[in-house]
Design a protein around this motif. Sequence first.
Motif, PDB file in Angstrom:
ATOM      1  N   ASN A 240      -5.244   3.934  -3.382  1.00 51.00           N
ATOM      2  CA  ASN A 240      -4.472   5.143  -3.092  1.00 51.00           C
ATOM      3  C   ASN A 240      -4.805   6.276  -4.059  1.00 51.00           C
ATOM      4  O   ASN A 240      -4.661   7.449  -3.713  1.00 51.00           O
ATOM      5  CB  ASN A 240      -2.971   4.842  -3.170  1.00 51.00           C
ATOM      6  CG  ASN A 240      -2.411   4.299  -1.868  1.00 51.00           C
ATOM      7  OD1 ASN A 240      -2.630   4.870  -0.806  1.00 51.00           O
ATOM      8  ND2 ASN A 240      -1.699   3.193  -1.947  1.00 51.00           N
TER       9      ASN A 240
ATOM     10  N   TYR B 224       1.594   5.122  -2.261  1.00 46.81           N
ATOM     11  CA  TYR B 224       0.940   6.105  -1.380  1.00 46.81           C
ATOM     12  C   TYR B 224       0.785   7.472  -2.045  1.00 46.81           C
ATOM     13  O   TYR B 224      -0.165   8.198  -1.762  1.00 46.81           O
ATOM     14  CB  TYR B 224       1.750   6.243  -0.091  1.00 46.81           C
ATOM     15  CG  TYR B 224       0.954   6.805   1.062  1.00 46.81           C
ATOM     16  CD1 TYR B 224       0.105   5.985   1.806  1.00 46.81           C
ATOM     17  CD2 TYR B 224       1.046   8.150   1.410  1.00 46.81           C
ATOM     18  CE1 TYR B 224      -0.634   6.482   2.865  1.00 46.81           C
ATOM     19  CE2 TYR B 224       0.303   8.660   2.473  1.00 46.81           C
ATOM     20  CZ  TYR B 224      -0.528   7.825   3.193  1.00 46.81           C
ATOM     21  OH  TYR B 224      -1.255   8.328   4.231  1.00 46.81           O
TER      22      TYR B 224
ATOM     23  N   ILE C 238       0.837  -1.200   0.000  1.00 49.97           N
ATOM     24  CA  ILE C 238       0.000   0.000   0.000  1.00 49.97           C
ATOM     25  C   ILE C 238       0.871   1.248   0.000  1.00 49.97           C
ATOM     26  O   ILE C 238       0.636   2.190  -0.774  1.00 49.97           O
ATOM     27  CB  ILE C 238      -0.946  -0.011   1.214  1.00 49.97           C
ATOM     28  CG1 ILE C 238      -2.007  -1.104   1.049  1.00 49.97           C
ATOM     29  CG2 ILE C 238      -1.635   1.352   1.378  1.00 49.97           C
ATOM     30  CD1 ILE C 238      -2.866  -1.315   2.281  1.00 49.97           C
ATOM     31  N   TRP C 239       1.901   1.272   0.843  1.00 50.02           N
ATOM     32  CA  TRP C 239       2.776   2.450   0.932  1.00 50.02           C
ATOM     33  C   TRP C 239       3.594   2.652  -0.342  1.00 50.02           C
ATOM     34  O   TRP C 239       4.025   3.763  -0.639  1.00 50.02           O
ATOM     35  CB  TRP C 239       3.689   2.315   2.143  1.00 50.02           C
ATOM     36  CG  TRP C 239       2.931   2.432   3.431  1.00 50.02           C
ATOM     37  CD1 TRP C 239       1.737   3.079   3.640  1.00 50.02           C
ATOM     38  CD2 TRP C 239       3.292   1.880   4.704  1.00 50.02           C
ATOM     39  NE1 TRP C 239       1.335   2.960   4.943  1.00 50.02           N
ATOM     40  CE2 TRP C 239       2.268   2.232   5.630  1.00 50.02           C
ATOM     41  CE3 TRP C 239       4.358   1.116   5.155  1.00 50.02           C
ATOM     42  CZ2 TRP C 239       2.299   1.856   6.956  1.00 50.02           C
ATOM     43  CZ3 TRP C 239       4.393   0.733   6.491  1.00 50.02           C
ATOM     44  CH2 TRP C 239       3.373   1.106   7.376  1.00 50.02           C
TER      45      TRP C 239
ATOM     46  N   ALA D 250      -4.146   3.209   3.546  1.00 55.77           N
ATOM     47  CA  ALA D 250      -3.958   3.908   2.274  1.00 55.77           C
ATOM     48  C   ALA D 250      -4.148   5.408   2.463  1.00 55.77           C
ATOM     49  O   ALA D 250      -4.562   5.885   3.525  1.00 55.77           O
ATOM     50  CB  ALA D 250      -4.935   3.359   1.238  1.00 55.77           C
ATOM     51  N   SER D 251      -3.881   6.163   1.405  1.00 55.50           N
ATOM     52  CA  SER D 251      -3.976   7.627   1.487  1.00 55.50           C
ATOM     53  C   SER D 251      -5.362   8.139   1.117  1.00 55.50           C
ATOM     54  O   SER D 251      -5.540   9.321   0.864  1.00 55.50           O
ATOM     55  CB  SER D 251      -2.934   8.267   0.564  1.00 55.50           C
ATOM     56  OG  SER D 251      -3.131   7.861  -0.781  1.00 55.50           O
ATOM     57  N   CYS D 252      -6.356   7.247   1.083  1.00 60.02           N
ATOM     58  CA  CYS D 252      -7.729   7.651   0.807  1.00 60.02           C
ATOM     59  C   CYS D 252      -8.485   7.833   2.126  1.00 60.02           C
ATOM     60  O   CYS D 252      -7.960   7.590   3.203  1.00 60.02           O
ATOM     61  CB  CYS D 252      -8.426   6.576  -0.032  1.00 60.02           C
ATOM     62  SG  CYS D 252      -8.537   4.985   0.822  1.00 60.02           S
TER      63      CYS D 252
ATOM     64  N   LYS E 257      -4.570  11.807  -7.030  1.00 60.79           N
ATOM     65  CA  LYS E 257      -5.939  11.530  -6.612  1.00 60.79           C
ATOM     66  C   LYS E 257      -6.957  11.798  -7.729  1.00 60.79           C
ATOM     67  O   LYS E 257      -6.833  12.746  -8.502  1.00 60.79           O
ATOM     68  CB  LYS E 257      -6.310  12.388  -5.398  1.00 60.79           C
ATOM     69  CG  LYS E 257      -5.699  11.880  -4.093  1.00 60.79           C
ATOM     70  CD  LYS E 257      -6.441  10.634  -3.622  1.00 60.79           C
ATOM     71  CE  LYS E 257      -5.830  10.102  -2.335  1.00 60.79           C
ATOM     72  NZ  LYS E 257      -4.497   9.512  -2.534  1.00 60.79           N
TER      73      LYS E 257
ATOM     74  N   ARG F 105      -2.802   0.147  -5.660  1.00 61.18           N
ATOM     75  CA  ARG F 105      -2.590   1.424  -6.352  1.00 61.18           C
ATOM     76  C   ARG F 105      -3.917   2.150  -6.564  1.00 61.18           C
ATOM     77  O   ARG F 105      -4.009   3.368  -6.400  1.00 61.18           O
ATOM     78  CB  ARG F 105      -1.903   1.185  -7.699  1.00 61.18           C
ATOM     79  CG  ARG F 105      -1.626   2.471  -8.472  1.00 61.18           C
ATOM     80  CD  ARG F 105      -0.756   2.241  -9.679  1.00 61.18           C
ATOM     81  NE  ARG F 105      -1.408   1.395 -10.671  1.00 61.18           N
ATOM     82  CZ  ARG F 105      -0.863   1.096 -11.861  1.00 61.18           C
ATOM     83  NH1 ARG F 105       0.336   1.552 -12.168  1.00 61.18           N
ATOM     84  NH2 ARG F 105      -1.515   0.332 -12.706  1.00 61.18           N
TER      85      ARG F 105
END
Length: 340
Positions: free
Chosen positions: A223, A150, A146-147, A296-298, A154, A220
């Motif tokens: 993220n 990251y 996941i990272w 994740a970054s979501c 978006k 991917r």
Amino acid sequence: MPTVKFYLNPYYQTDNYCPEAIQLAQGFKDLGYSVIGNCNYWERNGEFLIKEAEVDFDLAIFDHRYVYHTKPWVIQDVVDFDKLKNSPKVLLERQCGQELSPQWNRDGWLLFFDLICATDRTNNHPKNNKIIPWQIGVIQEVKDAIWRFYEEPKQEILLYNFRVPHDVRSAAIEALQNVQNFDGFRLTQHIDEFPNDLVKSNEHELNRSTGGRYNPAYFRRINASTAFLTLGGYFSPKPIDYIHKDAFGKIHSPLGRRLQRKLNTMSGSLFRGHKSPRNSAVLQWDSFRFWEGMYASCAPVALDFDCWNLALSETPTNGTHYLGLKDLNPEQVSKIFSQL
């Protein structure tokens, strides 16, 4: 140095993938404990995280799949019972929020274990000093993948990616599809094939050994999404239908409870009240996607833990760790977009 022994089924049978055991084994090792098992389990960096060994141990941890396939009257032939008698015994339980099945209680498993770490627990379940809420969580290999993605650019989408159409998922998607004003966001379904062009040397094996739950294209994708629908579960009219008798023959489902459940079932059918926490509990609410979304970054979107009485060892905060749905109707669901 204390020693912890895990009792597991070999993970090369994908139904025996136990991320709870993998996380605990790594945690115990980080604390300086020695970790062994009844079999070699989870190869990492050329060696097994849990190594098969027959030595004295201080704590025994059982995966429920191993216990399910082991009858209590033959346990003495399967494990070193004399050592077990002198060690605390912990069960990693994943019965989707249901109580232990009648056979488990009838055969005395509830008495056998000193502690039961149960996923999909709610505060609507009866209190038991042996049972604590637990979680599926996420293993280190998934965190790393996941990272790796990251910083993906978006897209203004609310992503969902479900292989199994749980009741709660279907209700949430239906409500979202009925929302008129998405504030520019799109509700998008996407299920990625395993990408040969993205994978590293060991990732085919990770995908196989996790039962298809390791997919770089999917990591991917989440993220790259502003928000990610991570909820799961099945509606169950309150009060939750527990088993009727324990190991002592004591009845746990009195007539009044059964009548109340029947009334809530009928009202849910007539007034669609099953989509409200007022009359319904949610079983099997924990999901791999929730924990993947948390890393994740979501923004992960799930049921509101407080409103739906969902129980974890540490409860996340709505609006800080995730976006929580208090009800599954279009008016309530539409409010999540104002928080993005």
